[in-house]
Design an enzyme around this catalytic site. Structure first.
Site, PDB file in Angstrom:
ATOM      1  N   LEU A  58       0.986  -1.453  -0.178  1.00  0.00           N
ATOM      2  CA  LEU A  58      -0.096   0.233  -0.199  1.00  0.00           C
ATOM      3  C   LEU A  58       0.782   1.388  -0.142  1.00  0.00           C
ATOM      4  O   LEU A  58       1.630   1.270   1.197  1.00  0.00           O
ATOM      5  CB  LEU A  58      -1.044  -0.270   1.470  1.00  0.00           C
ATOM      6  CG  LEU A  58      -2.173  -0.767   1.575  1.00  0.00           C
ATOM      7  CD1 LEU A  58      -2.001  -2.153   0.824  1.00  0.00           C
ATOM      8  CD2 LEU A  58      -2.573  -0.468   2.242  1.00  0.00           C
ATOM      9  N   ILE A  59       1.741   1.952  -1.289  1.00  0.00           N
ATOM     10  CA  ILE A  59       2.134   2.685  -1.233  1.00  0.00           C
ATOM     11  C   ILE A  59       1.091   4.237  -1.354  1.00  0.00           C
ATOM     12  O   ILE A  59       0.193   4.420  -2.306  1.00  0.00           O
ATOM     13  CB  ILE A  59       2.990   2.603  -2.688  1.00  0.00           C
ATOM     14  CG1 ILE A  59       4.408   3.141  -2.754  1.00  0.00           C
ATOM     15  CG2 ILE A  59       2.005   2.210  -3.325  1.00  0.00           C
ATOM     16  CD1 ILE A  59       5.366   3.056  -3.345  1.00  0.00           C
ATOM     17  N   LYS A  61      -8.727   3.941   7.500  1.00  0.00           N
ATOM     18  CA  LYS A  61      -7.459   2.993   6.717  1.00  0.00           C
ATOM     19  C   LYS A  61      -8.556   1.363   7.267  1.00  0.00           C
ATOM     20  O   LYS A  61      -8.038   0.841   5.937  1.00  0.00           O
ATOM     21  CB  LYS A  61      -6.961   2.400   8.715  1.00  0.00           C
ATOM     22  CG  LYS A  61      -5.507   4.056   8.291  1.00  0.00           C
ATOM     23  CD  LYS A  61      -5.118   3.813   7.589  1.00  0.00           C
ATOM     24  CE  LYS A  61      -3.826   4.833   7.265  1.00  0.00           C
ATOM     25  NZ  LYS A  61      -3.058   5.148   8.209  1.00  0.00           N
ATOM     26  N   GLY A 118       3.591   0.915   5.067  1.00  0.00           N
ATOM     27  CA  GLY A 118       4.685   1.580   6.359  1.00  0.00           C
ATOM     28  C   GLY A 118       4.414   2.176   7.595  1.00  0.00           C
ATOM     29  O   GLY A 118       4.788   2.773   8.285  1.00  0.00           O
ATOM     30  N   GLN A 139      -2.269   4.545  14.729  1.00  0.00           N
ATOM     31  CA  GLN A 139      -0.679   3.189  14.537  1.00  0.00           C
ATOM     32  C   GLN A 139      -0.401   3.023  15.826  1.00  0.00           C
ATOM     33  O   GLN A 139       0.703   1.980  16.068  1.00  0.00           O
ATOM     34  CB  GLN A 139       0.243   3.759  13.814  1.00  0.00           C
ATOM     35  CG  GLN A 139      -0.101   3.730  12.233  1.00  0.00           C
ATOM     36  CD  GLN A 139       0.962   4.451  11.576  1.00  0.00           C
ATOM     37  OE1 GLN A 139       2.716   4.461  12.265  1.00  0.00           O
ATOM     38  NE2 GLN A 139       0.772   4.588  10.467  1.00  0.00           N
ATOM     39  N   CYS A 168      16.801  14.331 -17.784  1.00  0.00           N
ATOM     40  CA  CYS A 168      16.941  13.484 -17.250  1.00  0.00           C
ATOM     41  C   CYS A 168      17.565  12.528 -18.442  1.00  0.00           C
ATOM     42  O   CYS A 168      17.337  12.072 -19.168  1.00  0.00           O
ATOM     43  CB  CYS A 168      15.914  12.630 -16.705  1.00  0.00           C
ATOM     44  SG  CYS A 168      14.393  12.025 -17.426  1.00  0.00           S
TER      45      CYS A 168
END
Length: 482
Positions: A183-184, A265, A287, A296, A456
């Site tokens: 889960l980014i 969440k 994370g 958390q 780049c």
């Protein structure tokens, strides 16, 4: 050129069948990553190492760098493989190889030997070390903490002169463990946790909950693509983007303020579990770190876990923020994370740190779960390799140019380290440095009467950033691809 790949020690203590399987997978991963540099490259498996041989000397540095980022590799030895006749021949070859390197330095000799010989490893160390000490007047032997360690390997009638040793990232080869879904969010925590699972041998897919519009998704795509390209490009992975704005809207309208964070969440875990089930993924990765934010705490994490049977892995659970940021700096995601907007933290003004299950469930009874089902059903799923291609299509309105005009300026958006290693100089045009992670805050300070050609190395970042700047209202940007 030749490289000897030394295995991560935990691989060497596996049973014979498991060890052979891990070595086979690692060899395949190496081949998949390096084939882009040299199609003639050969990867040969042995019981205690893997041998990589390539012909294109121009790709030496690129191949060596890529090897240091493949999970499962403890260290890499760059070697010259030569035949020898006796101990004196070993000394002469070592002298020719190391003379300049040992001038004015302290040194010691370390030898590893395999096969049947008339001498031991210690005898070779003493003979070669004594000879080097005699023939290089400014060098001196120092067995503890020398300036230079001369590494030699003797195998049957072959001598490996070790020209350099380079540390790998260790861990298990990707593909030796089952798939996970990360889960980014693009922040420090999710990037580091994704890396840690890749390093542990998992193929990491990405699930992104979009709370901030197109610009947010572009930023997270950059992070996911960077992590995959740098550490996991041996395997195909998915990038799943879910538009979570309707879910957030429903929560804001239907859920009590103090419960919003935990409910959000729980909704994310429900949605991610559906995605994981759809693609046969065994676990979710987050994370989260204990006590870092209100959602958390142990009580809240337990309530979040309760909504799904899917295993949730939290590799950072005991890490403090400073440690996480240091890891992000090491793997190269710090600059991305520093400029990534944070949306989850603003959903509740007075979040509970010890949610009550009955109260959370009562609040969720007011939630229209068809909204959650709909956003999951409409999720955008792409092969992460296509992100660059999709970006090319999305920025079709941003012109790509190979030349430049009198009013143009090239904007080098690489990181500072990349610019220092390989400065960009183009004759006939000014080149200005502004790393990509400063574009959102500093681009507006540039001379807006100029046309800025973003550049780049590979063109992926410049296209993504050009799209971002266009969305911010800057029309004076193009992509420079000479």
């Amino acid at each position: 050129m030749k490289f000897i790949i030394k295995l991560f020690p935990e691989i060497t203590i596996k049973s014979q069948s498991v060890r052979l399987r891990f070595i086979k997978i690692l060899a395949g991963n190496i081949r998949n990553v390096l084939k882009h540099y040299d199609e003639t490259l050969a990867v040969v498996r042995h019981w205690d190492n893997i041998e990589v041989r390539a012909k294109d000397e121009n790709q030496r540095l690129a191949i060596r760098d890529a090897l240091t980022r493949i999970p499962g590799i403890h260290h890499i030895l760059e070697v010259e493989d030569v035949p020898f006749t006796d101990m004196h021949d070993i000394f002469e070859k070592a002298l020719a190889q190391y003379r300049e390197q040992l001038e004015g330095k302290t040194f010691c000799v370390r030898v590893k030997r395999r096969g049947k010989h008339e001498f031991s490893s210690i005898e070779v160390e003493r003979y070669v070390g004594g000879g080097l000490n005699q023939h290089i007047e400014s060098a001196r032997v120092k067995l503890a903490n020398p300036d230079v360690t001369v590494h030699l390997e003797v195998e049957d009638d072959r001598l490996l002169l070790i020209k350099g040793r380079y540390e790998g990232i260790g861990g298990f080869p990707i593909g030796t463990q089952e798939d996970v879904l990360s889960l980014i969010s693009g922040g420090f925590d999710s990037g580091v946790s994704s890396y840690m699972l890749m390093r542990r041998g998992c193929r990491v897919h990405y699930c992104f909950f979009n709370l901030g519009g197109a610009a947010h998704e572009i930023g997270v795509r950059q992070v996911a693509h960077y992590l995959w390209n740098r550490f996991g490009s041996s395997h195909r992975v998915r990038f799943v983007a879910i538009n979570f704005e309707p879910v957030v809207g429903e929560i804001l309208e239907k859920v009590d303020d103090g419960q919003m964070g935990v409910v959000l969440k729980r909704m994310m875990v429900r949605a991610a579990s559906k995605v994981a089930e759809r693609y046969g993924v065994q676990a979710l990765v987050t994370g989260e770190a204990l006590g870092q934010v209100s959602s958390q705490t142990l009580t809240n994490l337990r309530l979040i876990d309760n909504v799904s049977d899917t295993l949730i892995l939290r590799p950072l659970i005991s890490y403090d923020k400073e440690h996480i940021i240091n890891l992000a700096r090491q793997i190269g995601t710090e600059d991305f994370a520093r400029t990534m907007p944070e949306y989850c933290g603003v959903i509740s003004k007075s979040p509970t740190v010890k949610a009550i299950k009955a109260k959370i469930e009562a609040e969720e009874e007011n939630f229209d779960f068809s909204i959650l089902d709909k956003v999951v059903e409409e999720a955008n799923n792409v092969d992460i390799r296509e992100i660059a291609q999709q970006t090319q299509q999305e920025v079709v309105e941003v012109e790509t140019v190979s030349g430049f005009g009198a009013n143009d300026v090239i904007l080098d958006i690489r990181s500072i380290d990349e610019q220092d290693d390989k400065p960009l100089k183009v004759e006939g045009i000014d080149v200005v440095s502004l790393p990509f992670y400063k574009l959102s805050t500093k681009f507006g300070d540039l001379d807006q009467s100029k046309t800025w050609l973003l550049w780049c190395e590979r063109g992926v970042m410049s296209r993504l950033q050009a799209l971002y700047l266009r969305e911010q209202g800057f029309a004076n940007v193009k992509v420079y691809r000479p």
